[in-house]
Write an enzyme that holds these catalytic residues in place. Structure first.
Site, PDB file in Angstrom:
ATOM      1  N   LYS A 110       0.828  -1.212   0.000  1.00  0.00           N
ATOM      2  CA  LYS A 110       0.000   0.000   0.000  1.00  0.00           C
ATOM      3  C   LYS A 110       0.862   1.262   0.000  1.00  0.00           C
ATOM      4  CE  LYS A 110      -4.056  -2.095   2.105  1.00  0.00           C
ATOM      5  NZ  LYS A 110      -4.760  -2.349   3.370  1.00  0.00           N
ATOM      6  N   LYS A 189      -6.902  -8.683 -13.412  1.00  0.00           N
ATOM      7  CA  LYS A 189      -7.846  -8.935 -12.318  1.00  0.00           C
ATOM      8  C   LYS A 189      -8.787  -7.731 -12.178  1.00  0.00           C
ATOM      9  CE  LYS A 189      -7.912  -9.196  -7.258  1.00  0.00           C
ATOM     10  NZ  LYS A 189      -8.282  -8.001  -6.569  1.00  0.00           N
ATOM     11  N   LYS A 192     -11.103  -2.232  -8.307  1.00  0.00           N
ATOM     12  CA  LYS A 192     -11.412  -0.801  -8.411  1.00  0.00           C
ATOM     13  C   LYS A 192     -10.135   0.022  -8.604  1.00  0.00           C
ATOM     14  CE  LYS A 192     -11.920  -0.315  -3.441  1.00  0.00           C
ATOM     15  NZ  LYS A 192     -12.002  -1.738  -3.110  1.00  0.00           N
TER      16      LYS A 192
HETATM   17  P1  ADP Z   1     -10.651  -4.328  -5.131  1.00  0.00           P
HETATM   18  O1  ADP Z   1      -9.554  -5.184  -5.736  1.00  0.00           O
HETATM   19  O2  ADP Z   1     -11.628  -3.883  -6.159  1.00  0.00           O
HETATM   20  O3  ADP Z   1     -10.088  -3.195  -4.300  1.00  0.00           O
HETATM   21  P2  ADP Z   1     -11.189  -5.516  -2.587  1.00  0.00           P
HETATM   22  O4  ADP Z   1      -9.722  -5.736  -2.367  1.00  0.00           O
HETATM   23  O5  ADP Z   1     -11.877  -4.468  -1.794  1.00  0.00           O
HETATM   24  O6  ADP Z   1     -11.449  -5.268  -4.142  1.00  0.00           O
HETATM   25  O7  ADP Z   1     -11.906  -6.920  -2.410  1.00  0.00           O
HETATM   26  C1  ADP Z   1     -13.012  -7.206  -1.602  1.00  0.00           C
HETATM   27  C2  ADP Z   1     -13.281  -8.691  -1.712  1.00  0.00           C
HETATM   28  O8  ADP Z   1     -13.601  -9.070  -3.063  1.00  0.00           O
HETATM   29  C3  ADP Z   1     -12.079  -9.551  -1.308  1.00  0.00           C
HETATM   30  O9  ADP Z   1     -12.560 -10.662  -0.583  1.00  0.00           O
HETATM   31  C4  ADP Z   1     -11.480 -10.003  -2.633  1.00  0.00           C
HETATM   32  O10 ADP Z   1     -10.840 -11.272  -2.505  1.00  0.00           O
HETATM   33  C5  ADP Z   1     -12.702 -10.072  -3.547  1.00  0.00           C
HETATM   34  N1  ADP Z   1     -12.314  -9.704  -4.935  1.00  0.00           N
HETATM   35  C6  ADP Z   1     -11.991  -8.482  -5.380  1.00  0.00           C
HETATM   36  N2  ADP Z   1     -11.714  -8.489  -6.703  1.00  0.00           N
HETATM   37  C7  ADP Z   1     -11.838  -9.776  -7.110  1.00  0.00           C
HETATM   38  C8  ADP Z   1     -11.680 -10.440  -8.383  1.00  0.00           C
HETATM   39  N3  ADP Z   1     -11.351  -9.789  -9.482  1.00  0.00           N
HETATM   40  N4  ADP Z   1     -11.906 -11.771  -8.420  1.00  0.00           N
HETATM   41  C9  ADP Z   1     -12.270 -12.463  -7.305  1.00  0.00           C
HETATM   42  N5  ADP Z   1     -12.425 -11.895  -6.087  1.00  0.00           N
HETATM   43  C10 ADP Z   1     -12.232 -10.565  -5.975  1.00  0.00           C
END
Ligand code: ADP
Ligand code: TRP
Length: 320
Positions: A110, A189, A192
Site C-alpha cells: 500500500k 484482475k 477498483k
Molecule cells: P478491489 O480489488 O476492487 O479493491 P477488494 O480488495 O476491496 O477489491 O476486495 C473485496 C473482496 O472481493 C475480497 O474478498 C477479494 O478477494 C474479492 N475480490 C476483489 N476483486 C476480485 C476479483 N477480481 N476476483 C475475485 N475476487 C475478488
C-alpha cells in the site's frame, strides 16, 4: 461453527467482489453461524471522504441483503459500532512484536502504491486480529491477499494465550483458491484500483457499454475464437449454467460468430443473472431506515457476543 469475515467499504462493489467474495459468503450461511461486518475503521486507513465512507457502508449493506444475505441468520453490522473491537486491539497491540507488522506485505504494497505511511496502515493487522479473536471465530473465509493477515492473527492469539492463558480460539483461514480471479474489462484482475470493473449496481446503460468495451483480439468473424483465457467466456461461465456455457464455447470454437455478438450474449446473461438482485437493491434503497435497523440489530447482537471475550481478556491482563 463460527464463520466471520469483513469487507472494507472503500468503493463501489463490482462483479469481481460478488463472484469472488459475496456469493461464497452468502452460501456459507448454511454451514454455520455467520458474522459479516462492514470494516469501516479499516476503510478509514485509505478513504478520506466522510460522505463517501457513510454512503459506501449503506451500499454494502443494501447489496449483501439484496444478493441473499439473511439478517435473521447472519449477524451484519458496522465495525465502528461495536467498540469492543478497538478495546481489544489495544490489548493485542501490547503482545504484538514490531517485527511481525514490519513483515506485512500489505503495508509495503500500500505504501509502495502511494498511500501515506500512517500508523493506522501499519497497525491494520492488529485491528483485524481483534475483529476475528473477539468472536472466538473458527473459520475466516477470505481471498488470497488476506492470507498473511490471518497468519499474523494466529501469531498474536498464540502470544496472548502463552502469556495470559487460553483466552482466544485460534482461527483457521479458508482461502478461496477454487474461486477463479474474475477478470476485468482489460483482462487483468477486476479491481477498483485498475479502473476495469463492471459495477454491481451501477447505471445499467454504463454496465452495457462496459461489457461492450471488453478487450478482445482481432480474430475475424468467421474464424474460430480462442476459448482459453477468454475474458468473455470466463465471465459468461460465472453467470451461466454448465449447458449454456458449453453452447457458447462450442459456438466460439466453430467460428462464424463475431465478438460483438458474443458480448451481447454475455451482457444479456449478466443482466438476467443480476436482475432479481437489482430489483431488491432498488427496493431497499427506498427504505434506508429498514436497513439501518438491520445494522443496529446486528451491532447489538455482535456486542453481546463480543463482551464475554473482551471481559475475559481484560481480566487476564489485570484490568478488571
Ligand atoms: P478491489 O480489488 O476492487 O479493491 P477488494 O480488495 O476491496 O477489491 O476486495 C473485496 C473482496 O472481493 C475480497 O474478498 C477479494 O478477494 C474479492 N475480490 C476483489 N476483486 C476480485 C476479483 N477480481 N476476483 C475475485 N475476487 C475478488
Ligand atoms: N482486510 C480485509 C480486506 O481488505 C477486511 C477485513 C477487516 C477482514 N477485518 C477482517 C476480513 C476480519 C476478515 C476478517 O479484505
Amino acid at each position: 461453527m463460527r464463520i466471520l469475515s469483513g469487507i472494507q467499504p472503500s468503493g463501489a462493489l463490482h462483479i469481481g467482489n460478488y463472484f469472488g467474495m459475496m456469493r461464497p459468503a452468502i452460501e456459507l450461511q448454511s454451514r454455520g453461524e455467520t458474522i459479516y461486518f462492514i470494516a469501516d475503521y479499516h476503510a478509514l486507513t485509505s478513504l478520506e471522504k466522510p460522505d463517501e465512507l457513510r454512503q459506501n457502508c449503506l451500499d454494502i449493506a443494501y447489496a449483501f441483503i439484496a444478493c441473499g444475505l439473511d439478517p435473521a441468520k447472519t449477524v451484519i453490522f458496522r465495525q465502528s459500532e461495536v467498540p469492543a473491537h478497538l478495546e481489544l486491539m489495544w490489548l493485542l497491540s501490547c503482545v504484538t512484536p514490531m517485527g511481525l507488522l514490519e513483515r506485512s506485505h500489505s503495508y509495503k504494497d500500500k505504501t509502495a502504491r502511494g498511500l501515506a505511511a500512517s500508523h493506522s496502515l501499519f497497525s491494520y493487522p492488529v485491528l483485524m486480529a481483534a475483529d476475528i479473536l473477539l468472536y472466538q471465530t473458527d473459520i475466516v473465509p477470505v481471498g488470497k491477499d488476506q492470507k498473511q493477515h490471518l497468519e499474523i492473527t494466529r501469531d498474536i492469539a498464540q502470544k496472548f494465550n502463552e502469556r495470559y492463558g487460553p483466552i482466544f480460539k485460534i482461527p483457521e483461514a479458508e482461502i478461496r483458491e477454487a474461486v477463479a480471479v474474475v477478470p476485468g474489462v482489460d483482462g487483468q484482475k477486476m479491481s477498483k484500483s485498475y479502473n476495469n470493473t463492471l459495477e454491481l449496481f451501477g447505471n445499467p446503460k454504463v454496465f452495457e457499454k462496459q461489457v461492450m468495451s471488453i478487450k478482445t483480439d482481432s480474430t475475424p468473424v468467421e474464424a474460430p475464437k480462442p476459448t482459453q483465457n477468454s475474458v468473455l467466456l470466463d465471465l459468461y461461465k460465472l453467470a451461466a449454467s454448465e449447458k449454456e456455457y458449453n453452447v457458447l464455447k462450442e459456438k466460439m470454437e466453430k467460428g462464424g460468430i463475431g465478438y460483438g455478438d458474443i458480448k451481447k450474449e454475455l451482457h444479456a446473461k449478466l443482466k438476467d443473472y443480476f436482475a432479481p438482485f437489482r430489483e431488491k437493491y432498488e427496493e431497499l434503497k427506498k427504505k434506508p431506515g429498514e436497513v439501518e435497523e438491520v445494522l443496529q440489530y446486528g451491532a447489538r447482537r455482535a456486542h453481546a457476543m463480543a463482551e464475554p471475550t473482551l471481559e475475559a481478556a481484560r481480566k487476564a491482563v489485570g484490568l478488571s
